[in-house]
Motif scaffolding. Structure first.
Motif, PDB file in Angstrom:
ATOM      1  N   SER A 170      34.083 -22.748  60.744  1.00 12.76           N
ATOM      2  CA  SER A 170      32.797 -22.937  61.717  1.00 12.76           C
ATOM      3  C   SER A 170      33.186 -22.309  63.000  1.00 12.76           C
ATOM      4  CB  SER A 170      32.186 -24.155  61.982  1.00 12.76           C
ATOM      5  OG  SER A 170      33.236 -24.974  62.477  1.00 12.76           O
ATOM      6  N   GLU A 180      28.836 -20.769  69.013  1.00 12.46           N
ATOM      7  CA  GLU A 180      28.235 -19.434  68.741  1.00 12.46           C
ATOM      8  C   GLU A 180      27.592 -19.547  67.362  1.00 12.46           C
ATOM      9  OE1 GLU A 180      32.107 -19.385  70.926  1.00 12.46           O
ATOM     10  OE2 GLU A 180      32.042 -19.402  68.692  1.00 12.46           O
ATOM     11  N   ASP A 181      26.566 -18.657  67.330  1.00  9.14           N
ATOM     12  CA  ASP A 181      26.034 -18.513  66.094  1.00  9.14           C
ATOM     13  C   ASP A 181      26.464 -17.037  65.431  1.00  9.14           C
ATOM     14  OD1 ASP A 181      23.882 -20.278  66.517  1.00  9.14           O
ATOM     15  OD2 ASP A 181      22.596 -19.040  67.504  1.00  9.14           O
ATOM     16  N   GLU A 182      26.360 -16.612  64.345  1.00 11.05           N
ATOM     17  CA  GLU A 182      26.984 -15.573  63.910  1.00 11.05           C
ATOM     18  C   GLU A 182      26.128 -14.725  62.976  1.00 11.05           C
ATOM     19  OE1 GLU A 182      31.343 -14.419  61.622  1.00 11.05           O
ATOM     20  OE2 GLU A 182      30.440 -16.427  61.282  1.00 11.05           O
ATOM     21  N   TYR A 212      21.640 -12.549  57.607  1.00 10.15           N
ATOM     22  CA  TYR A 212      21.648 -14.082  57.726  1.00 10.15           C
ATOM     23  C   TYR A 212      22.313 -14.050  59.166  1.00 10.15           C
ATOM     24  CZ  TYR A 212      21.622 -19.056  56.678  1.00 10.15           C
ATOM     25  OH  TYR A 212      21.430 -20.316  56.807  1.00 10.15           O
ATOM     26  N   VAL A 213      21.861 -15.323  59.887  1.00 15.30           N
ATOM     27  CA  VAL A 213      22.546 -15.983  61.085  1.00 15.30           C
ATOM     28  C   VAL A 213      22.895 -17.285  60.638  1.00 15.30           C
ATOM     29  CG1 VAL A 213      22.175 -16.927  63.384  1.00 15.30           C
ATOM     30  CG2 VAL A 213      21.199 -14.790  62.709  1.00 15.30           C
ATOM     31  N   VAL A 214      24.105 -17.456  60.824  1.00 17.84           N
ATOM     32  CA  VAL A 214      24.876 -18.717  60.399  1.00 17.84           C
ATOM     33  C   VAL A 214      24.757 -19.563  61.918  1.00 17.84           C
ATOM     34  CG1 VAL A 214      26.959 -19.903  59.837  1.00 17.84           C
ATOM     35  CG2 VAL A 214      26.427 -17.852  58.607  1.00 17.84           C
ATOM     36  N   PRO A 215      24.155 -20.817  61.897  1.00 19.03           N
ATOM     37  CA  PRO A 215      23.914 -21.457  63.217  1.00 19.03           C
ATOM     38  C   PRO A 215      25.270 -21.848  63.345  1.00 19.03           C
ATOM     39  CG  PRO A 215      22.164 -22.122  61.728  1.00 19.03           C
ATOM     40  CD  PRO A 215      23.343 -21.118  60.795  1.00 19.03           C
ATOM     41  N   LYS A 216      25.568 -22.026  64.973  1.00 16.92           N
ATOM     42  CA  LYS A 216      26.689 -22.707  65.522  1.00 16.92           C
ATOM     43  C   LYS A 216      27.032 -23.957  64.872  1.00 16.92           C
ATOM     44  CE  LYS A 216      24.005 -23.456  69.532  1.00 16.92           C
ATOM     45  NZ  LYS A 216      23.846 -23.028  70.912  1.00 16.92           N
ATOM     46  N   VAL A 241      28.087 -24.915  61.909  1.00 16.87           N
ATOM     47  CA  VAL A 241      27.819 -24.590  60.387  1.00 16.87           C
ATOM     48  C   VAL A 241      28.896 -24.178  59.717  1.00 16.87           C
ATOM     49  CG1 VAL A 241      26.413 -23.838  58.333  1.00 16.87           C
ATOM     50  CG2 VAL A 241      25.200 -24.690  60.601  1.00 16.87           C
ATOM     51  N   GLU A 265      28.477 -11.137  67.242  1.00 16.20           N
ATOM     52  CA  GLU A 265      29.035 -12.440  67.513  1.00 16.20           C
ATOM     53  C   GLU A 265      29.262 -12.412  69.193  1.00 16.20           C
ATOM     54  OE1 GLU A 265      31.814 -12.987  63.653  1.00 16.20           O
ATOM     55  OE2 GLU A 265      32.529 -12.060  65.394  1.00 16.20           O
TER      56      GLU A 265
END
Length: 121
Positions: free
Chosen positions: A44, A48-50, A76-80, A82, A98
């Protein structure tokens, strides 16, 4: 002379899987490309989001509460914060956006982890 970026060509030219390369920057973010195959690692990014954008192929992003399947042209954005694990059953080319401080494999270090210096190539 100004040059346009070609994320797909830059990703295709990479010789190593799971070794992102920085191809540009946007304010406090890096634009990266990668060629991936198999599984990266569960990790994770606490602050930061990715963003994952698929240039070619398919990518599954596993998360503790399910997974998202992405195909060419999807993002798709993986939220910070996660926990996630990117998986490509076949070779996949992707673009990432990023924060410059984002660590490649976040809170986990493996043999696939690449430093920012390595990613800047």
């Amino acid at each position: 002379m100004k040059q346009a970026l070609s994320p797909a060509a830059s990703a295709a030219a990479l010789s190593e899987h799971w070794s992102p390369r920085v191809i540009g920057d946007l304010d406090d973010n890096y634009i990266k490309v990668a060629k991936v195959l198999g599984s990266l690692t569960w990790h994770s990014h606490d602050a930061e989001d990715e963003l994952f954008f698929i240039l070619k192929g398919r990518l599954r992003i596993e998360m503790e509460d399910g997974a998202v399947e992405l195909s060419e042209g999807q993002a798709y954005v993986v939220p910070k914060g996660v926990r996630h694990n990117p998986v490509a059953e076949q070779e996949c080319l992707l673009m990432l956006i990023e924060k410059k401080a984002t660590l490649h494999t976040g809170d986990t270090v493996t043999g696939k982890t690449r430093s920012i210096a390595q990613q800047l190539g």
